[in-house]
Write a protein that holds these residues in place. Sequence first.
Motif, short mmCIF file in Angstrom:
data_model
loop_
_atom_site.label_atom_id
_atom_site.label_comp_id
_atom_site.label_asym_id
_atom_site.label_seq_id
_atom_site.Cartn_x
_atom_site.Cartn_y
_atom_site.Cartn_z
N ALA A 205 42.06 32.66 31.16
CA ALA A 205 42.82 33.32 30.10
C ALA A 205 43.10 34.79 30.35
O ALA A 205 43.85 35.42 29.59
CB ALA A 205 42.06 33.18 28.77
N THR A 206 42.51 35.38 31.39
CA THR A 206 42.61 36.84 31.57
C THR A 206 44.06 37.35 31.64
O THR A 206 44.40 38.32 30.95
CB THR A 206 41.82 37.28 32.80
OG1 THR A 206 40.47 36.86 32.66
CG2 THR A 206 41.87 38.79 32.95
N PRO A 207 44.95 36.76 32.45
CA PRO A 207 46.32 37.28 32.48
C PRO A 207 47.00 37.24 31.11
O PRO A 207 47.73 38.17 30.75
CB PRO A 207 47.02 36.34 33.48
CG PRO A 207 45.93 35.84 34.36
CD PRO A 207 44.75 35.68 33.44
N TRP A 241 49.82 39.40 41.42
CA TRP A 241 48.92 38.93 40.36
C TRP A 241 49.27 39.65 39.06
O TRP A 241 49.38 40.86 39.06
CB TRP A 241 47.47 39.23 40.75
CG TRP A 241 46.43 38.49 39.94
CD1 TRP A 241 45.77 37.36 40.30
CD2 TRP A 241 45.91 38.85 38.66
NE1 TRP A 241 44.89 36.99 39.32
CE2 TRP A 241 44.96 37.89 38.29
CE3 TRP A 241 46.18 39.88 37.75
CZ2 TRP A 241 44.26 37.93 37.08
CZ3 TRP A 241 45.50 39.93 36.54
CH2 TRP A 241 44.55 38.96 36.24
N PRO A 242 49.47 38.93 37.95
CA PRO A 242 49.38 37.47 37.83
C PRO A 242 50.61 36.79 38.44
O PRO A 242 51.70 37.36 38.49
CB PRO A 242 49.31 37.25 36.33
CG PRO A 242 50.01 38.42 35.73
CD PRO A 242 49.70 39.58 36.64
N SER A 243 50.40 35.56 38.86
CA SER A 243 51.45 34.81 39.55
C SER A 243 52.24 33.92 38.60
O SER A 243 53.28 33.38 38.98
CB SER A 243 50.81 33.92 40.62
OG SER A 243 49.98 32.93 40.02
N GLY A 244 51.71 33.74 37.37
CA GLY A 244 52.31 32.78 36.45
C GLY A 244 51.58 31.45 36.45
O GLY A 244 51.81 30.61 35.59
N ASP A 245 50.69 31.26 37.42
CA ASP A 245 49.86 30.06 37.51
C ASP A 245 48.42 30.46 37.20
O ASP A 245 47.76 31.10 38.04
CB ASP A 245 49.96 29.46 38.91
CG ASP A 245 49.14 28.18 39.06
OD1 ASP A 245 48.20 27.96 38.28
OD2 ASP A 245 49.44 27.39 39.98
N PRO A 246 47.89 30.13 36.01
CA PRO A 246 46.55 30.58 35.63
C PRO A 246 45.46 30.13 36.59
O PRO A 246 44.49 30.87 36.83
CB PRO A 246 46.35 29.96 34.24
CG PRO A 246 47.73 29.72 33.72
CD PRO A 246 48.55 29.38 34.93
N VAL A 247 45.58 28.93 37.16
CA VAL A 247 44.56 28.44 38.09
C VAL A 247 44.60 29.25 39.38
O VAL A 247 43.57 29.67 39.91
CB VAL A 247 44.77 26.94 38.37
CG1 VAL A 247 43.75 26.45 39.41
CG2 VAL A 247 44.63 26.13 37.08
N ALA A 251 41.65 31.66 40.92
CA ALA A 251 41.19 31.53 42.30
C ALA A 251 41.29 32.85 43.05
O ALA A 251 40.40 33.20 43.84
CB ALA A 251 41.99 30.45 43.01
N ARG A 252 42.35 33.61 42.78
CA ARG A 252 42.51 34.92 43.43
C ARG A 252 41.38 35.86 43.00
O ARG A 252 40.81 36.59 43.81
CB ARG A 252 43.87 35.50 43.05
CG ARG A 252 44.11 36.94 43.56
CD ARG A 252 44.31 36.99 45.06
NE ARG A 252 44.55 38.34 45.54
CZ ARG A 252 45.74 38.95 45.54
NH1 ARG A 252 46.82 38.32 45.08
NH2 ARG A 252 45.87 40.17 46.02
N TYR A 253 41.07 35.84 41.71
CA TYR A 253 39.97 36.67 41.19
C TYR A 253 38.67 36.33 41.90
O TYR A 253 37.94 37.21 42.36
CB TYR A 253 39.86 36.45 39.68
CG TYR A 253 38.65 37.04 39.01
CD1 TYR A 253 38.13 38.27 39.35
CD2 TYR A 253 38.02 36.32 37.98
CE1 TYR A 253 37.01 38.80 38.70
CE2 TYR A 253 36.91 36.84 37.32
CZ TYR A 253 36.41 38.07 37.70
OH TYR A 253 35.30 38.57 37.05
N MET A 254 38.33 35.03 42.00
CA MET A 254 37.09 34.64 42.65
C MET A 254 37.09 35.03 44.14
O MET A 254 36.05 35.44 44.68
CB MET A 254 36.88 33.14 42.50
CG MET A 254 36.42 32.70 41.11
SD MET A 254 34.78 33.33 40.64
CE MET A 254 35.23 34.77 39.66
N ALA A 255 38.24 34.91 44.80
CA ALA A 255 38.31 35.28 46.21
C ALA A 255 38.10 36.78 46.40
O ALA A 255 37.38 37.22 47.33
CB ALA A 255 39.66 34.86 46.79
N GLU A 256 38.70 37.59 45.53
CA GLU A 256 38.54 39.04 45.61
C GLU A 256 37.08 39.43 45.31
O GLU A 256 36.51 40.29 45.99
CB GLU A 256 39.48 39.74 44.63
CG GLU A 256 40.97 39.55 44.93
CD GLU A 256 41.45 40.38 46.09
OE1 GLU A 256 40.70 41.24 46.58
OE2 GLU A 256 42.61 40.16 46.53
#
Length: 287
Positions: A205-207, A241-247, A251-256
């Motif tokens: 929900a962050t974006p 980011w955000p890309s428009g795709d919440p998933v 995933a980007r957040y977890m990777a960073e």
Amino acid sequence: MPAHLLASAVARLPQSGLLALGRLATVVLWPLLGKRRRYAATNLALCFPELDERTRTRLVRATVRATVTGVFELIRGWYAPARALRGLADVQGLEHVRAAQAQGRGILLFGGHIPHSELCARLLGDALGERVTIVARRNNDPCIERLMDDARRRVFADVIGKKDVRGLLRALSRGGIVAYSADQDFNYQNAFVPFFGVQAATLTATPDLARRGNAVVLPFWFHRDEDGRYRLQVEPTWSGWPSGDPVQDAARYMAELEAVVRQHPEQYLWIHRRFKTRPPGEPDLYR
């Protein structure tokens, strides 16, 4: 001695004394932390399978020590006078905060669960010359919660409950600076995305929260160096980011976050059951 006087004394310790107190407290509390040590050992085995058992055992000890020390760093963040914190932190990236403020927008400082999170939020606020708002989980014990809430409100602009979406949106809409992390296990509004190669239930929900609050999302990372000083870094919003795709965004957040944690793995909150919620059909990893 009243609790607040003891806390004030701890908060005023020299950094070397506070870190020594953390080491001593770890030795004293070690037998009482069996469950948390097991959680940490499980998490580290899942996330660092390439390490041998001896190395992971040392990492468990280091992360438990960092977490116990974090209690004293929490007290320092709440009770230390500004003069006791001078020279304790190197802060980079304040220009990104100022640029967002110049646009009249709120700021969501997007970080992770590190034991000294609240101290670093305080240090950032001191560097900016204005107080930061934090999002915090409420304690189940009302007496402890009252003590913690009173202490936090000494140094932060506001304290917002973890599930208080309206409070978060109000703070952002008013142009507030809010320190926020979404890297613990979420069993609602979530998606399973990789974190150290393990599927982790992560808030999506962050974006949308940032959009509704007219806020700029700025990654906020920090760690404690070997010399005892804190290194704080505010980064610009990730490209795309955000890309428009919440998933995909989760995933980007977890990777960073993973990339940051790998630099100082002992300073992450591994004692939390990060992988508690599992995809359908998968077993409990903490049995």
